[in-house]
Design an enzyme around this catalytic site. Structure first.
Site, PDB file in Angstrom:
ATOM      1  N   HIS A  35       0.817  -1.219   0.000  1.00  0.00           N
ATOM      2  CA  HIS A  35       0.000   0.000   0.000  1.00  0.00           C
ATOM      3  C   HIS A  35       0.850   1.269   0.000  1.00  0.00           C
ATOM      4  O   HIS A  35       0.340   2.349  -0.301  1.00  0.00           O
ATOM      5  CB  HIS A  35      -0.986   0.007   1.173  1.00  0.00           C
ATOM      6  CG  HIS A  35      -0.407   0.401   2.486  1.00  0.00           C
ATOM      7  ND1 HIS A  35      -0.030  -0.501   3.460  1.00  0.00           N
ATOM      8  CD2 HIS A  35      -0.153   1.623   3.009  1.00  0.00           C
ATOM      9  CE1 HIS A  35       0.436   0.147   4.504  1.00  0.00           C
ATOM     10  NE2 HIS A  35       0.370   1.443   4.259  1.00  0.00           N
ATOM     11  N   ASP A  59      -0.770  -7.443   1.510  1.00  0.00           N
ATOM     12  CA  ASP A  59      -0.119  -6.132   1.540  1.00  0.00           C
ATOM     13  C   ASP A  59       1.383  -6.302   1.701  1.00  0.00           C
ATOM     14  O   ASP A  59       1.953  -6.108   2.774  1.00  0.00           O
ATOM     15  CB  ASP A  59      -0.701  -5.303   2.693  1.00  0.00           C
ATOM     16  CG  ASP A  59      -0.266  -3.843   2.642  1.00  0.00           C
ATOM     17  OD1 ASP A  59       0.311  -3.432   1.627  1.00  0.00           O
ATOM     18  OD2 ASP A  59      -0.530  -3.120   3.629  1.00  0.00           O
ATOM     19  N   GLY A 113       3.061   6.575   8.812  1.00  0.00           N
ATOM     20  CA  GLY A 113       4.503   6.676   8.614  1.00  0.00           C
ATOM     21  C   GLY A 113       5.245   5.423   9.008  1.00  0.00           C
ATOM     22  O   GLY A 113       6.389   5.215   8.607  1.00  0.00           O
ATOM     23  N   SER A 148       4.088   2.414   8.247  1.00  0.00           N
ATOM     24  CA  SER A 148       3.741   1.407   7.246  1.00  0.00           C
ATOM     25  C   SER A 148       4.970   0.835   6.563  1.00  0.00           C
ATOM     26  O   SER A 148       5.926   1.559   6.243  1.00  0.00           O
ATOM     27  CB  SER A 148       2.825   2.018   6.187  1.00  0.00           C
ATOM     28  OG  SER A 148       1.572   2.357   6.730  1.00  0.00           O
ATOM     29  N   GLY A 149       4.926  -0.473   6.333  1.00  0.00           N
ATOM     30  CA  GLY A 149       6.017  -1.139   5.631  1.00  0.00           C
ATOM     31  C   GLY A 149       7.145  -1.599   6.526  1.00  0.00           C
ATOM     32  O   GLY A 149       7.987  -2.388   6.107  1.00  0.00           O
TER      33      GLY A 149
END
Length: 280
Positions: free
Chosen positions: A77, A128, A220, A222-223
């Site tokens: 995403h 994701d 922020g 994310s990932g």
């Protein structure tokens, strides 16, 4: 017993010709935007990556984790709006712990390709997960090291102690300029699903966090990686994916379950495979 099994596993992979990272992954010699987290020092989480864009709205937009000398694992995403998957104008910073101070061991690599999982669903956030290929290899050190990945069949029971890291929002004023860390337990999936309703949890997701306050992922983060320790090695069990509201209690974080994707990751990377460890 655990040490013996790991040695045998590494030997079997070697005999099959797999150039995996089991001899180096998950080691953080210096290790002794997360709400309620704390700053870290250089080398504490040597696989942590900050992904940054250039231009007017540039800067940090997502985290990631180094999984071998040329590949980074992150969330799909993060690239929902990216039109170009080849040479996407994204830069990966490794060995970085602050945006406002000196990073003595920082290494910079351009991202030359973004590979999203073919079944990624931008609405439900199922699958994701994304792989980023760097334009040049990095050299491992005490400050830049790949993380091990949870292999297929891994089981993380409820209340497994895990850690999340990132540069996301730490309060209402916005993101942190320093890399944050926070300890979070994995949660019962049924309870997590009830708290996050009407959003749906799939078999490719895992929850972690606290029911009443405490650290949690926010914008922020994310990932970035959710890791847990097995023996001397840190294993990435999840990828920070989504949450209902990071400002509210009873809103745990949801992570992409890494163990579901060993075959896909191996197929895409092909050479110098990440170190997969089955966590049971």
């Amino acid at each position: 017993m655990i040490r013996f099994q790991c040695v045998v596993f590494a030997l079997v992979l070697y005999l099959k010709g797999s150039l995996c990272q089991l001899n180096v992954c998950g080691r953080a010699p210096s290790n002794s935007f997360i709400l309620g987290g704390q700053n870290v020092s250089e080398g504490d989480w040597p696989w942590q990556v900050t992904l940054q864009r250039s231009g007017k709205h540039g800067g940090h937009f997502c985290g990631g984790s180094l999984i071998n000398k040329k590949w980074v694992l992150t969330a799909a995403h993060c690239f929902d709006r990216l039109k170009r998957r080849i040479n996407p104008n994204v830069t990966a910073y490794l060995g970085k712990v602050t945006f406002s101070g000196i990073n003595s061991h920082q290494v910079i690599r351009r991202v030359e390709q973004v590979i999203l999982h073919p079944k990624y669903n931008s609405t439900t956030k199922d699958n994701d997960i994304a792989l980023l290929r760097l334009h040049a290899s990095v050299t491992f050190s005490n400050y830049i090291t790949p993380v091990c990945l949870a292999g297929r069949g891994s089981m993380l029971p409820e209340n497994t102690i895990s850690w999340v890291t990132g540069w996301g929002n730490i309060n209402s004023t916005g993101p942190s300029s320093d890399l944050q860390e926070a300890m979070v337990p994995t949660l019962n999936k049924a309870i997590c699903g009830y708290l996050l309703s009407p959003e749906t949890l799939t078999t490719n997701m895992i929850c972690a966090g606290y029911l009443n306050g405490g650290p949690r992922i926010c914008q922020g983060d994310s990932g970035g990686p959710l890791v847990t320790k097995l023996g001397a090695a840190w294993i990435q069990a999840g990828i920070s994916s989504w949450r209902k509201d990071c400002a509210q209690n009873n809103s745990p974080g949801v992570y992409t379950l890494v163990s579901q994707y060993q075959n896909w990751i191996s197929k895409k990377i092909k050479n110098s495979l990440p170190g997969f460890v089955t966590y049971i």
